[in-house]
Scaffold this motif. Structure first.
Motif, PDB file in Angstrom:
ATOM      1  N   GLY A   1      19.190  29.034  71.252  1.00  0.00           N
ATOM      2  CA  GLY A   1      20.124  29.478  72.832  1.00  0.00           C
ATOM      3  C   GLY A   1      19.306  28.297  73.490  1.00  0.00           C
ATOM      4  O   GLY A   1      19.954  27.333  73.459  1.00  0.00           O
TER       5      GLY A   1
ATOM      6  N   SER B   1      16.618  26.949  74.973  1.00  0.00           N
ATOM      7  CA  SER B   1      15.687  26.555  73.861  1.00  0.00           C
ATOM      8  C   SER B   1      16.163  25.088  72.986  1.00  0.00           C
ATOM      9  O   SER B   1      16.030  24.218  72.785  1.00  0.00           O
ATOM     10  CB  SER B   1      14.430  26.832  73.536  1.00  0.00           C
ATOM     11  OG  SER B   1      13.998  28.425  74.092  1.00  0.00           O
TER      12      SER B   1
ATOM     13  N   ILE C   1      10.773  24.749  69.591  1.00  0.00           N
ATOM     14  CA  ILE C   1      10.511  24.851  71.183  1.00  0.00           C
ATOM     15  C   ILE C   1      10.990  26.691  71.329  1.00  0.00           C
ATOM     16  O   ILE C   1      12.374  27.152  70.689  1.00  0.00           O
ATOM     17  CB  ILE C   1      11.253  24.597  71.696  1.00  0.00           C
ATOM     18  CG1 ILE C   1      10.959  23.061  71.044  1.00  0.00           C
ATOM     19  CG2 ILE C   1      11.588  24.737  73.426  1.00  0.00           C
ATOM     20  CD1 ILE C   1      12.047  22.129  72.062  1.00  0.00           C
TER      21      ILE C   1
ATOM     22  N   GLY D   1       7.768  32.093  72.736  1.00  0.00           N
ATOM     23  CA  GLY D   1       6.963  32.520  71.493  1.00  0.00           C
ATOM     24  C   GLY D   1       6.609  33.493  70.539  1.00  0.00           C
ATOM     25  O   GLY D   1       5.939  33.501  69.635  1.00  0.00           O
TER      26      GLY D   1
ATOM     27  N   THR E   1      10.559  34.179  69.151  1.00  0.00           N
ATOM     28  CA  THR E   1      11.518  34.391  68.415  1.00  0.00           C
ATOM     29  C   THR E   1      11.967  34.497  67.322  1.00  0.00           C
ATOM     30  O   THR E   1      11.069  33.253  66.791  1.00  0.00           O
ATOM     31  CB  THR E   1      12.696  32.886  69.503  1.00  0.00           C
ATOM     32  OG1 THR E   1      12.236  33.230  70.787  1.00  0.00           O
ATOM     33  CG2 THR E   1      14.233  33.327  68.597  1.00  0.00           C
TER      34      THR E   1
ATOM     35  N   THR F   1      13.140  31.342  65.501  1.00  0.00           N
ATOM     36  CA  THR F   1      12.070  30.031  65.593  1.00  0.00           C
ATOM     37  C   THR F   1      10.590  30.531  64.474  1.00  0.00           C
ATOM     38  O   THR F   1      10.547  29.229  63.649  1.00  0.00           O
ATOM     39  CB  THR F   1      11.777  30.265  66.812  1.00  0.00           C
ATOM     40  OG1 THR F   1      13.489  29.916  67.557  1.00  0.00           O
ATOM     41  CG2 THR F   1      10.984  28.521  67.199  1.00  0.00           C
TER      42      THR F   1
ATOM     43  N   VAL G   1      16.443  37.760  82.090  1.00  0.00           N
ATOM     44  CA  VAL G   1      16.796  37.597  80.484  1.00  0.00           C
ATOM     45  C   VAL G   1      17.713  36.183  80.045  1.00  0.00           C
ATOM     46  O   VAL G   1      17.556  35.692  79.763  1.00  0.00           O
ATOM     47  CB  VAL G   1      17.675  38.495  80.070  1.00  0.00           C
ATOM     48  CG1 VAL G   1      18.773  38.327  79.493  1.00  0.00           C
ATOM     49  CG2 VAL G   1      17.120  39.933  80.177  1.00  0.00           C
TER      50      VAL G   1
ATOM     51  N   LYS H   1      25.183  30.337  80.103  1.00  0.00           N
ATOM     52  CA  LYS H   1      24.374  30.752  81.367  1.00  0.00           C
ATOM     53  C   LYS H   1      25.643  31.859  82.122  1.00  0.00           C
ATOM     54  O   LYS H   1      25.441  32.776  82.554  1.00  0.00           O
ATOM     55  CB  LYS H   1      24.165  29.606  82.921  1.00  0.00           C
ATOM     56  CG  LYS H   1      22.894  28.816  82.382  1.00  0.00           C
ATOM     57  CD  LYS H   1      21.901  29.885  82.603  1.00  0.00           C
ATOM     58  CE  LYS H   1      20.958  30.895  81.486  1.00  0.00           C
ATOM     59  NZ  LYS H   1      20.321  29.810  80.241  1.00  0.00           N
TER      60      LYS H   1
ATOM     61  N   GLU I   1      26.832  34.800  79.661  1.00  0.00           N
ATOM     62  CA  GLU I   1      25.736  35.461  79.386  1.00  0.00           C
ATOM     63  C   GLU I   1      25.128  37.018  80.305  1.00  0.00           C
ATOM     64  O   GLU I   1      25.507  37.853  80.483  1.00  0.00           O
ATOM     65  CB  GLU I   1      24.355  34.896  79.565  1.00  0.00           C
ATOM     66  CG  GLU I   1      23.725  33.937  78.574  1.00  0.00           C
ATOM     67  CD  GLU I   1      22.150  33.748  78.628  1.00  0.00           C
ATOM     68  OE1 GLU I   1      20.757  34.186  78.267  1.00  0.00           O
ATOM     69  OE2 GLU I   1      21.959  32.642  79.189  1.00  0.00           O
TER      70      GLU I   1
ATOM     71  N   VAL J   1      13.812  37.959  71.804  1.00  0.00           N
ATOM     72  CA  VAL J   1      14.704  37.728  70.181  1.00  0.00           C
ATOM     73  C   VAL J   1      13.943  38.085  69.419  1.00  0.00           C
ATOM     74  O   VAL J   1      14.006  37.341  68.390  1.00  0.00           O
ATOM     75  CB  VAL J   1      15.772  37.425  70.623  1.00  0.00           C
ATOM     76  CG1 VAL J   1      16.581  37.779  68.952  1.00  0.00           C
ATOM     77  CG2 VAL J   1      16.917  36.695  71.214  1.00  0.00           C
TER      78      VAL J   1
HETATM   79  C1  F6R Z   1      18.959  32.276  77.406  1.00  0.00           C
HETATM   80  C2  F6R Z   1      18.050  32.977  76.805  1.00  0.00           C
HETATM   81  C3  F6R Z   1      18.580  32.634  74.531  1.00  0.00           C
HETATM   82  C4  F6R Z   1      16.892  32.129  74.977  1.00  0.00           C
HETATM   83  C5  F6R Z   1      17.041  32.034  72.917  1.00  0.00           C
HETATM   84  C6  F6R Z   1      14.968  31.675  73.357  1.00  0.00           C
HETATM   85  O1  F6R Z   1      19.422  32.009  78.351  1.00  0.00           O
HETATM   86  O2  F6R Z   1      17.819  33.156  77.036  1.00  0.00           O
HETATM   87  O3  F6R Z   1      19.514  32.350  74.719  1.00  0.00           O
HETATM   88  O4  F6R Z   1      16.905  30.541  75.250  1.00  0.00           O
HETATM   89  O5  F6R Z   1      16.794  33.386  73.056  1.00  0.00           O
HETATM   90  O6  F6R Z   1      14.064  32.285  73.477  1.00  0.00           O
HETATM   91  P1  F6R Z   1      12.651  31.577  73.516  1.00  0.00           P
HETATM   92  O7  F6R Z   1      13.112  30.337  74.032  1.00  0.00           O
HETATM   93  O8  F6R Z   1      11.879  32.444  73.849  1.00  0.00           O
HETATM   94  O9  F6R Z   1      12.495  31.711  71.965  1.00  0.00           O
END
Ligand code: F6R
Length: 611
Positions: free
Chosen positions: A304, A306, A349, A353, A355, A358, A401, A488, A491, A608
C-alpha cells in the motif's frame, strides 16, 4: 485488522472494554461485542460500530470484573450480529474472540460436524471454539491445556482471548501471527491487540510472541511456549501517550495526522540528521551499514502506501548511493520464489509493523539467509522485532485508516538512509551532502507553508467533489506520489482514481480524458518539467480539467490549467515530501464533502494482519 481487548481486575470490565474497543476501532468496525464473567457468562454483540454496542450496554448494563471484547473486520461470514465475536462454547461455559484466519477451518468443521457438533455462524472462529470443546470433552483437560492442544491442530493465524464462567479469575490469550500485548497494572491487567486500549491505564507491557499462550490472574500472569514451558518475559515501557491517540480538537484523525507532519518529520530526523559531517547517523542501522552499503542489490518490500514510499526510496537510494534497488509488493515477493543472491539485502517498510504480507516477506528472506532491515513506526511491533536491525519512524501513532504522516516519515527515513549510504560509499562530495542535508532539514517548515494554504485546496475539492473519476500523473520521484494521491482518493472518497507516470498517459489513459475528467498533475520545476507541461497541453487539448501541483513561478501553467497549487521548492529527489501534501488534502476534503467516514472507510482496516 480486528481489535481485541481483555480486562481482569477490580474495575467494571464493560467500561474498560468499550473504551478499549473505541480506541481500537480503526482495526475493524463492522461489528463489535463483549463477554463478561460475573457468576454467569454474558455476551452482547452487535453489527455496526462500537457505538451501537455501547448504546445497547448503556440501556442494559453488564456488570463484572473480567471480560473480553472484539471489533471485527469480517473475513469469513458477512458482518451481522450472529457472526460478531465473542463466540461461545455450546454449553455457554467459555467465550472466545479471535483475530486472524483459521485456514483449515473447512476440514475441521467437517470433522466436528460428523462428530455431532453444530454451528450457528459462518465464521472460522466458531470452528476453533468447537475444536476446544471437543478437546476438552475427549480429554478432560483444563481450559488452558485444551486451548493449547486445539491450537496445535490449527493452520493459519490467530490472536485469541478467552474467558470462562468456570474460573472468574482467569483470562487466557494466545497468538500466532496476530499481535497481542498485555498491559500490567496494579492488581489488574489489560489485553490489547495493540497499545491503544492499554495506554491510558499503564505503560508497562509484555509483548506476546508467536506460539505463546498467557494465563492471567489478578495475582499475576504466566506465559507458556507451545510445549508448555513457562517463560520469563521482559517488561517493556510504552513510548506513546494518551494525547497522541486522541483527536486533539480535529474533526478526524486523518486531518490531525496531516497537520502533524511538520512535527512528525522533525521527529523522524531528530538526533539523526546534522548540518555537518557525518550528516546522517541512523543509530538502528549503524552496526549493519557496511553490509548494506556493500549490497549489490537492495530489495524493498512493503504494501500500500508504504510500497509507494519504497518507490520514492528507490529513486533516492539509486540516485544518491548508486546501489540498485528493486521494490516488491510484499504480498507477491513470498510467493514467487525470489532469487536472493548472497550479497542482497532486504528492507521492509511498515507503519504498523504487523502487516501479514510484509511479515511473510521478512520470513522468506530470512529463510534464504538474507539479512532483513526494517523501517517501522510501531515500537515493539512484530516486524520491528523480527527484523535483523532497523529504524523507527517516531511519527507517533497513526490512527486514521488512510496513511498520511507515516508516508512522509518513511520517505524522510529513506532520504536519510540514502544520504548515509552515499556518504559511506563516497558517492557525493561533502558539499553535495551538505546541500542535501540542508534541503531535508528545511522540509518541515516548507510542509507548514503548504498546510497554511489548505483553504485553497478545499475550494478545489468543492469544485470536483462530484467527479466520478480522477487521473493522477507525475514523473520521476513524483510518479509514486501520483499513485499515492490516487490511492488516498479511492480509499476514503470511494472515487475511482488512477495514478500513472505522466509520459505513460499517451499509451492508454489519454483515451479517458474528456471534460468530466479532473487530472492532477505533479509538475515540479525540475528535469522533467517541460515534458510534464507537454502532457498537460495534451490533456487541455482534449478538454480535461487540470489541477497542477507545482513550484514553478507564476506564468504559463497558470494560463494553461484550471487550478494551480503552489508548493515551495526543494531539491528534486525530496519533492515528494511536499507534493504529497496537496494529494492528502484533496482526498480528505473530497471525502468530507461527499459525507464519507474519513477515519473508518468502508471495507478497510488499519493494520492488515491477514493475508
Ligand atoms: C493506505 C494504507 C495502506 C497501508 C498498507 C500497509 O492509506 O494505509 O495501504 O499502507 O496496508 O500497512 P503498513 O505500513 O502498516 O504495513
Amino acid at each position: 485488522m480486528c481489535g481485541i481487548v481483555g480486562y481482569i481486575g477490580e474495575r467494571e470490565a464493560a467500561d474498560v472494554l468499550i473504551n478499549g474497543l473505541t480506541r481500537l476501532e480503526y482495526r475493524g468496525y463492522d461489528s463489535a461485542g463483549v463477554a463478561i464473567v460475573n457468576g454467569s457468562l454474558e455476551v452482547r454483540k452487535k453489527k455496526g460500530k462500537v457505538k451501537t454496542l455501547s448504546n445497547d450496554l448503556a440501556g442494559n448494563v453488564l456488570r463484572g470484573k473480567l471480560g473480553i471484547g472484539h471489533t471485527r473486520w469480517a473475513t469469513h461470514g458477512p458482518p451481522n450480529d450472529i457472526n460478531a465475536h465473542p463466540h461461545t462454547a455450546s454449553d455457554g461455559s467459555f467465550a472466545l474472540v479471535h483475530n486472524g484466519i483459521i485456514e483449515n477451518y473447512t476440514s475441521l468443521k467437517e470433522r466436528l460436524t460428523n462428530q455431532g457438533y453444530t454451528f450457528s455462524t459462518q465464521t472460522d472462529t466458531e470452528v476453533l471454539v468447537r475444536l476446544i470443546e471437543d478437546v476438552r470433552n475427549s480429554t478432560g483437560l483444563s481450559l488452558g491445556k485444551a486451548i493449547r492442544q486445539a491450537l496445535s491442530q490449527v493452520q493459519g493465524t490467530y490472536g485469541i482471548a478467552v474467558v470462562s464462567n468456570d474460573d472468574p479469575d482467569m483470562l487466557i490469550a494466545a497468538r500466532k501471527g496476530s499481535p497481542l500485548i498485555l498491559g500490567i497494572g496494579d492488581g489488574e491487567y489489560f489485553l490489547g491487540s495493540d497499545a491503544a486500549p492499554i495506554i491510558e491505564y499503564t505503560r508497562k507491557v509484555v509483548y506476546l510472541n508467536d506460539g505463546e499462550l498467557i494465563i492471567v490472574r489478578r495475582s499475576g500472569f504466566t506465559v507458556y511456549t507451545v510445549d508448555n514451558i513457562a517463560l520469563d518475559k521482559a517488561i517493556h515501557e510504552l513510548e506513546w501517550d494518551l494525547e497522541q491517540i486522541e483527536k486533539g480538537g480535529y474533526d478526524h484523525f486523518m486531518l490531525k495526522e496531516i497537520m502533524e507532519q511538520p512535527a512528525s518529520i522533525q521527529n523522524a530526523m531528530r538526533g539523526r540528521l546534522f548540518k555537518k559531517a557525518p550528516y546522517v547517523v541512523l543509530g538502528g542501522l549503524f552496526d549493519v551499514i557496511d553490509k548494506l552499503k556493500d549490497a549489490d542489490r537492495i530489495i524493498i518490500c512493503a504494501c500500500g502506501t508504504s510500497w509507494h514510499a519504497a518507490l520514492v526510496g528507490e529513486y533516492m537510494i539509486e540516485a544518491l548511493a548508486r546501489i540498485p534497488v528493486e521494490v516488491e509488493y510484499a504480498s507477491e515477493f513470498r510467493y514467487r520464489n525470489p532469487i536472493l543472491r548472497k550479497n542482497a539485502a532486504v528492507l521492509v517498510i511498515s507503519q504498523s509493523g504487523e502487516t501479514a504480507d510484509t511479515l511473510a516477506a521478512v520470513k522468506e528472506a530470512q529463510s534464504q539467509g538474507i539479512p532483513v532491515y526494517g523501517i517501522c513506526n510501531t515500537v515493539g511491533s512484530t516486524i520491528a522485532r523480527e527484523t535483523d536491525a532497523g529504524v523507527y519512524l517516531h511519527a507517533g501513532p497513526e490512527i486514521g485508516v488512510a496513511s498520511t504522516k507515516a508516508f512522509t516519515a518513511q520517505v524522510t527515513v529513506l532520504a536519510q538512509l540514502a544520504l548515509m549510504l552515499s556518504n559511506r560509499r563516497n558517492v557525493l562530495t561533502d558539499k553535495e551532502l551538505k546541500n542535501y542535508t540542508k534541503h531535508l532539514l528545511a522540509i518541515p517548515g516548507q510542509i507548514q507553508q503548504v498546510l497554511d494554504g489548505a483553504e485553497s485546496i478545499l475550494k478545489i475539492a468543492e469544485i470536483y467533489r462530484y467527479a466520478n473519476n480522477f487521473l493522477y500523473l507525475g514523473r520521476g520521484p513524483n510518479f509514486p506520489v501520483a499513485l499515492e494521491g490516487a490511492l488516498k482518493l479511492k480509499e476514503i472518497s470511494y472515487v475511482h482514481a488512477e495514478g500513472y507516470p505522466a509520459a505513460e498517459m499517451k499509451h492508454g489513459p489519454i483515451a479517458l480524458i474528456d471534460r468530466f475528467m479532473p487530472v492532477v498533475f505533479i509538475a515540479m520545476n525540475d528535469s522533467s518539467y517541460d515534458k510534464v507541461v507537454s502532457n498537460i497541453e495534451e490533456v487541455v487539448a482534449r478538454d480535461g480539467n487540470v489541477i497542477a501541483v507545482t513550484d514553478a513561478p507564476v506564468g504559463h501553467l497558470d494560463t494553461l490549467c484550471q487550478h494551480v497549487i503552489r508548493i515551495p521548492t526543494t531539491t528534486e529527489l525530496f519533492t515528494p515530501l511536499l507534493s504529497v501534501i496537496p494529494m492528502q488534502l484533496i482526498s480528505y476534503y473530497i471525502a468530507v464533502l461527499r459525507g464519507c467516514h474519513v477515519d473508518q472507510p468502508r471495507n478497510l482496516a488499519k493494520s492488515v494482519t491477514v493475508e
